[in-house]
Design a protein around this motif. Structure first.
Motif, short mmCIF file in Angstrom:
data_model
loop_
_atom_site.label_atom_id
_atom_site.label_comp_id
_atom_site.label_asym_id
_atom_site.label_seq_id
_atom_site.Cartn_x
_atom_site.Cartn_y
_atom_site.Cartn_z
N UNK A 130 -2.07 10.31 4.44
CA UNK A 130 -1.26 9.69 5.50
C UNK A 130 -1.29 8.17 5.33
N UNK A 131 -0.33 7.48 5.99
CA UNK A 131 -0.13 6.04 5.73
C UNK A 131 -0.19 5.24 7.03
N UNK A 132 -1.08 4.24 7.08
CA UNK A 132 -1.13 3.33 8.22
C UNK A 132 0.12 2.44 8.24
N UNK A 133 0.65 2.17 9.43
CA UNK A 133 1.74 1.18 9.55
C UNK A 133 1.34 0.16 10.60
N UNK A 134 0.94 -1.03 10.14
CA UNK A 134 0.51 -2.08 11.06
C UNK A 134 1.02 -3.43 10.61
N UNK A 135 0.68 -4.44 11.41
CA UNK A 135 1.12 -5.81 11.09
C UNK A 135 0.02 -6.61 10.40
N UNK A 136 -1.24 -6.13 10.52
CA UNK A 136 -2.37 -6.86 9.93
C UNK A 136 -2.91 -7.96 10.84
N UNK A 137 -2.35 -8.11 12.04
CA UNK A 137 -2.77 -9.19 12.95
C UNK A 137 -3.26 -8.60 14.26
N UNK A 138 -4.38 -9.13 14.77
CA UNK A 138 -4.88 -8.63 16.04
C UNK A 138 -5.00 -9.76 17.05
N UNK B 40 -10.78 -3.98 9.00
CA UNK B 40 -9.67 -3.14 9.42
C UNK B 40 -9.87 -1.69 8.94
N UNK B 41 -9.25 -0.75 9.68
CA UNK B 41 -9.52 0.68 9.46
C UNK B 41 -8.64 1.23 8.33
N UNK B 42 -9.31 1.71 7.30
CA UNK B 42 -8.57 2.30 6.17
C UNK B 42 -8.34 3.78 6.40
N UNK C 179 -12.11 -0.62 29.23
CA UNK C 179 -11.66 -1.45 28.11
C UNK C 179 -11.10 -0.60 26.97
N UNK C 180 -11.63 0.65 26.87
CA UNK C 180 -11.27 1.47 25.70
C UNK C 180 -12.00 0.98 24.47
N UNK C 181 -11.46 1.32 23.34
CA UNK C 181 -12.12 0.96 22.08
C UNK C 181 -12.14 -0.57 21.93
N UNK C 182 -13.26 -1.13 21.40
CA UNK C 182 -13.35 -2.60 21.36
C UNK C 182 -12.36 -3.26 20.40
N UNK C 183 -12.02 -2.57 19.31
CA UNK C 183 -11.18 -3.19 18.29
C UNK C 183 -10.43 -2.10 17.56
N UNK C 184 -9.16 -2.35 17.21
CA UNK C 184 -8.36 -1.29 16.60
C UNK C 184 -7.35 -1.92 15.65
N UNK C 185 -7.84 -2.48 14.56
CA UNK C 185 -6.95 -3.11 13.58
C UNK C 185 -6.85 -2.19 12.37
N UNK C 186 -5.62 -1.89 11.96
CA UNK C 186 -5.47 -0.99 10.83
C UNK C 186 -5.37 -1.77 9.52
N UNK C 187 -5.87 -1.14 8.48
CA UNK C 187 -5.68 -1.67 7.13
C UNK C 187 -4.37 -1.07 6.61
N UNK C 188 -3.37 -1.90 6.43
CA UNK C 188 -2.05 -1.40 6.01
C UNK C 188 -1.75 -1.70 4.55
N UNK C 189 -2.83 -1.87 3.76
CA UNK C 189 -2.67 -2.20 2.34
C UNK C 189 -1.79 -1.19 1.61
N UNK C 190 -1.95 0.09 1.96
CA UNK C 190 -1.21 1.12 1.23
C UNK C 190 0.30 0.93 1.38
N UNK C 191 0.78 0.80 2.61
CA UNK C 191 2.24 0.65 2.78
C UNK C 191 2.72 -0.70 2.25
N UNK C 192 1.88 -1.75 2.37
CA UNK C 192 2.28 -3.05 1.80
C UNK C 192 2.45 -2.92 0.29
N UNK C 193 1.54 -2.14 -0.35
CA UNK C 193 1.59 -2.01 -1.81
C UNK C 193 2.85 -1.28 -2.27
N UNK C 194 3.46 -0.53 -1.35
CA UNK C 194 4.72 0.17 -1.68
C UNK C 194 5.92 -0.76 -1.52
N UNK C 195 5.66 -1.96 -0.95
CA UNK C 195 6.75 -2.94 -0.83
C UNK C 195 7.34 -3.05 0.56
#
Ligand code: GDP
Length: 309
Positions: free
Chosen positions: A234-242, A119-121, A270-286
């Motif tokens: 800046x902060x990623x906001x994702x679900x962690x699921x693709x 996932x993209x950090x 098709x566009x970009x083959x895969x686009x999953x974000x790493x949302x560890x930062x916002x998860x770590x904030x709760x």
């Protein structure tokens, strides 16, 4: 943010801005400022200046943008870069000039390199070439992040940025030439069901992977960051699921209740083959999202039926 703070939601008619207004109202904020694009053209520096001078917003959610799906991005390249650069530059500059306490800029997951490690950090920004279909939009969004960083560095402004993953929900754009994949598929399957068509055509191979978030969850995340986050990164906001576009298509087919066949049109990008974000930062904030994809899709289909069908 106090309950009576003057909060400007730029782009309140859009899917993201309207969801942020809904969330702020739910939380009891009483002084929410909004302007339609007819009332205030954010691409016009004089109009933006005048608005900030007179209205003196204390907090700004910068959710106004020229957005669209893969074909719109690929086709209207000049509009996507010009409109977004102008909106960001005008609003961020005016926010500094008129002493806004805090601003949150909304970007997009397409800011990351096309072949970024998944996932993209956050720290993989500007480490490789962008996806061509939406490069003008991505460049404008990267400029928005850099504006926030630069005004923070030079002027000490508390300007932060959030990068949402692909969004869907109430207020989405259902124009098939301009929309993103979820509203397009909801509409295509719905119309095929009504007309009893034997098949529905999906663009591309169906192989690309995407991460999707219900827009009310994103709005919740934005208000959370406005209250709890003051850093430069800046902060990623994702679900962690693709999910593959093919699997997504079959889920939406089921939600809509279409019985026919699904055809994949390899002539479309098709566009970009895969686009999953790493949302560890916002998860770590709760913070975490609350709505599962299937529940969000059911809700989006209900909104579509009540608004368009
Ligand atoms: P992207 O995430 O920037 O590529 O934006 P989109 O949401 O427009 O497209 C996501 C993926 O869905 C791409 O691989 C598209 O080719 C695919 N897709 C399949 N059918 C459709 C459709 O009818 N409309 C759109 N916009 N995308 C589709």
């Amino acid at each position: 943010m106090k309950q009576d703070s003057r909060i400007f939601v730029a782009g309140h008619r859009g899917m993201v801005g309207s969801a942020i207004v809904r969330k702020l109202e739910l939380d009891g904020f009483t002084n929410i400022l909004t302007r339609s694009s007819a009332e205030l053209d954010l691409r016009n520096q004089n109009e933006v200046e005048d608005f900030f001078l007179r209205q003196k917003p204390e907090f700004v959610f910068l959710a106004a943008a020229h957005v669209g799906g893969i074909m719109a991005n690929k086709t209207f390249r000049a509009e996507f870069i010009y409109d977004n650069l102008m909106i960001e530059a005008n609003v961020i500059h005016a926010a500094w000039k008129h002493g806004v306490s805090k601003l949150l800029f909304l970007g997009s997951s397409c800011i990351y390199p096309r072949l970024a490690p998944q996932p993209m950090r956050e720290d993989c920004l500007l480490t490789g070439l962008l996806e061509d279909t939406n490069e003008p939009y991505a460049i404008a969004k990267i400029a928005g992040i850099k504006l926030c960083e630069a005004y923070r560095d030079q002027h000490g402004c508390n300007f932060i940025s959030a990068m949402p993953t692909n969004l869907f929900g109430k207020g989405d754009n259902y124009d098939l030439q301009k929309s993103h994949v979820i509203p397009a598929l909801i509409r295509k399957f719905h119309e095929a069901k009504i007309s009893q068509s034997p098949e529905t055509v999906i663009w591309g191979s169906g192989a690309p992977l995407r991460e999707f978030m219900f827009v009310d969850d994103l709005a919740d995340g934005c208000v959370f960051l406005m209250r709890n986050y003051d850093d430069r990164l800046f902060v990623n906001i994702g679900t962690g699921t693709e999910i593959t576009i093919k699997d997504l298509a079959y889920i939406i087919k089921g939600v809509v209740g279409f019985d026919g066949e699904v055809i994949f049109d390899a002539g479309k990008p098709d566009g970009t083959p895969r686009k999953l974000m790493d949302s560890t930062l916002i998860y770590s904030l709760g913070w975490r999202h609350k709505t599962e994809l299937i529940d969000g899709l059911v809700s989006a289909y209900q909104h579509f039926k009540s608004e368009f069908a």
